[in-house]
Design a protein around this motif. Sequence first.
Motif, short mmCIF file in Angstrom:
data_model
loop_
_atom_site.label_atom_id
_atom_site.label_comp_id
_atom_site.label_asym_id
_atom_site.label_seq_id
_atom_site.Cartn_x
_atom_site.Cartn_y
_atom_site.Cartn_z
N ILE A 3 0.85 -1.18 0.00
CA ILE A 3 0.00 0.00 0.00
C ILE A 3 0.89 1.24 0.00
O ILE A 3 1.84 1.32 0.78
N ALA A 4 0.56 2.20 -0.84
CA ALA A 4 1.29 3.46 -0.91
C ALA A 4 0.42 4.58 -0.35
O ALA A 4 -0.75 4.70 -0.71
N ILE A 5 1.01 5.39 0.53
CA ILE A 5 0.28 6.50 1.15
C ILE A 5 1.15 7.75 1.10
O ILE A 5 2.28 7.74 1.58
N PRO A 6 0.62 8.85 0.51
CA PRO A 6 1.36 10.10 0.55
C PRO A 6 1.38 10.61 1.99
O PRO A 6 0.35 10.59 2.67
N ALA A 7 2.56 11.02 2.46
CA ALA A 7 2.72 11.36 3.87
C ALA A 7 3.08 12.83 4.06
O ALA A 7 3.74 13.43 3.22
N GLU A 8 2.66 13.37 5.21
CA GLU A 8 2.97 14.75 5.55
C GLU A 8 4.46 14.94 5.84
O GLU A 8 4.99 16.03 5.67
N ASN A 9 5.12 13.87 6.31
CA ASN A 9 6.55 13.96 6.64
C ASN A 9 7.17 12.57 6.54
O ASN A 9 6.53 11.64 6.06
N ASP A 10 8.40 12.44 7.00
CA ASP A 10 9.14 11.19 6.84
C ASP A 10 9.10 10.30 8.08
O ASP A 10 9.97 9.46 8.28
N ARG A 11 8.07 10.41 8.92
CA ARG A 11 7.98 9.64 10.16
C ARG A 11 7.34 8.28 9.99
O ARG A 11 6.94 7.64 10.96
N GLY A 12 7.19 7.83 8.77
CA GLY A 12 6.68 6.48 8.52
C GLY A 12 5.25 6.30 8.97
O GLY A 12 4.38 7.11 8.67
N LEU A 13 5.00 5.22 9.71
CA LEU A 13 3.66 4.90 10.17
C LEU A 13 3.10 5.95 11.13
O LEU A 13 1.90 6.04 11.33
N GLU A 14 3.99 6.75 11.72
CA GLU A 14 3.56 7.79 12.67
C GLU A 14 3.17 9.07 11.96
O GLU A 14 2.62 9.98 12.58
N SER A 15 3.44 9.18 10.69
CA SER A 15 3.06 10.36 9.91
C SER A 15 1.56 10.33 9.64
O SER A 15 0.92 9.28 9.74
N ASN A 16 1.01 11.47 9.27
CA ASN A 16 -0.38 11.55 8.83
C ASN A 16 -0.44 11.48 7.31
O ASN A 16 0.52 11.84 6.62
N VAL A 17 -1.59 11.04 6.80
CA VAL A 17 -1.82 11.06 5.36
C VAL A 17 -1.77 12.51 4.91
O VAL A 17 -2.39 13.38 5.53
N SER A 18 -1.05 12.78 3.86
CA SER A 18 -0.96 14.14 3.32
C SER A 18 -2.30 14.57 2.76
O SER A 18 -2.97 13.81 2.05
N GLY A 19 -2.69 15.79 3.07
CA GLY A 19 -3.92 16.33 2.53
C GLY A 19 -3.78 16.77 1.08
O GLY A 19 -4.76 17.07 0.42
N HIS A 20 -2.55 16.81 0.60
CA HIS A 20 -2.27 17.26 -0.77
C HIS A 20 -1.44 16.20 -1.49
O HIS A 20 -0.21 16.25 -1.48
N PHE A 21 -2.11 15.27 -2.12
CA PHE A 21 -1.46 14.14 -2.79
C PHE A 21 -0.30 14.58 -3.68
O PHE A 21 0.82 14.08 -3.57
N GLY A 22 -0.56 15.51 -4.57
CA GLY A 22 0.45 15.93 -5.55
C GLY A 22 1.59 16.73 -4.97
O GLY A 22 2.59 16.95 -5.64
N ARG A 23 1.45 17.18 -3.74
CA ARG A 23 2.51 17.98 -3.11
C ARG A 23 3.28 17.21 -2.04
O ARG A 23 4.18 17.76 -1.42
N ALA A 24 2.90 15.96 -1.80
CA ALA A 24 3.58 15.17 -0.77
C ALA A 24 5.04 14.97 -1.14
O ALA A 24 5.35 14.64 -2.28
N LYS A 25 5.92 15.19 -0.19
CA LYS A 25 7.35 15.00 -0.42
C LYS A 25 7.79 13.57 -0.10
O LYS A 25 8.88 13.16 -0.47
N TYR A 26 6.92 12.83 0.60
CA TYR A 26 7.23 11.46 0.99
C TYR A 26 6.04 10.54 0.73
O TYR A 26 4.89 10.97 0.82
N PHE A 27 6.34 9.29 0.45
CA PHE A 27 5.34 8.24 0.41
C PHE A 27 5.77 7.17 1.38
O PHE A 27 6.96 6.86 1.49
N VAL A 28 4.81 6.59 2.07
CA VAL A 28 5.08 5.45 2.93
C VAL A 28 4.49 4.24 2.20
O VAL A 28 3.31 4.23 1.85
N PHE A 29 5.34 3.26 1.95
CA PHE A 29 4.93 2.01 1.31
C PHE A 29 4.86 0.96 2.41
O PHE A 29 5.86 0.66 3.06
#
Length: 131
Positions: A3-29
């Motif tokens: 599963i791929a999730i755009p993330a607000e930051n690089d904290r992995g599972l502790e990050s929140n889903v990014s509210g802006h898919f196209g602007r996410a700087k990180y993805f958590v797989f």
Amino acid sequence: MRIAIPAENDRGLESNVSGHFGRAKYFVFVDIEDNEIKGYEVVEVPFEEHRPGDLPRFVKEHGGEVVLAYGMGRKAVSYFNELGITVVTGAYGPIKDVVKAFIEQVLEVDRNWKEKIERENGHKGNCEKQE
């Protein structure tokens, strides 16, 4: 399953889903086996600017089979679908909780995500430009 999730930051599972898919700087797989999280990988998006289809190809190259995102334009959804990747929109909150709810088939999504993004951006149509 991956599963791929755009993330607000690089904290992995502790990050929140990014509210802006196209602007996410990180993805958590997140790797799922036997309905359990077996591991995850945080990957920085390798480009500052992107063209239509770049993010779906990026997700595909990293083995993503499902994308859990908050908002996403129709074009991006179409690109993902062409690559055989399932998209779920309206997902929000801590990534770990979102993934667990998805696995358990109890994920609650915000069905009004598009209107909220449009209000936030001050005009209609911006979701179509996001990817």
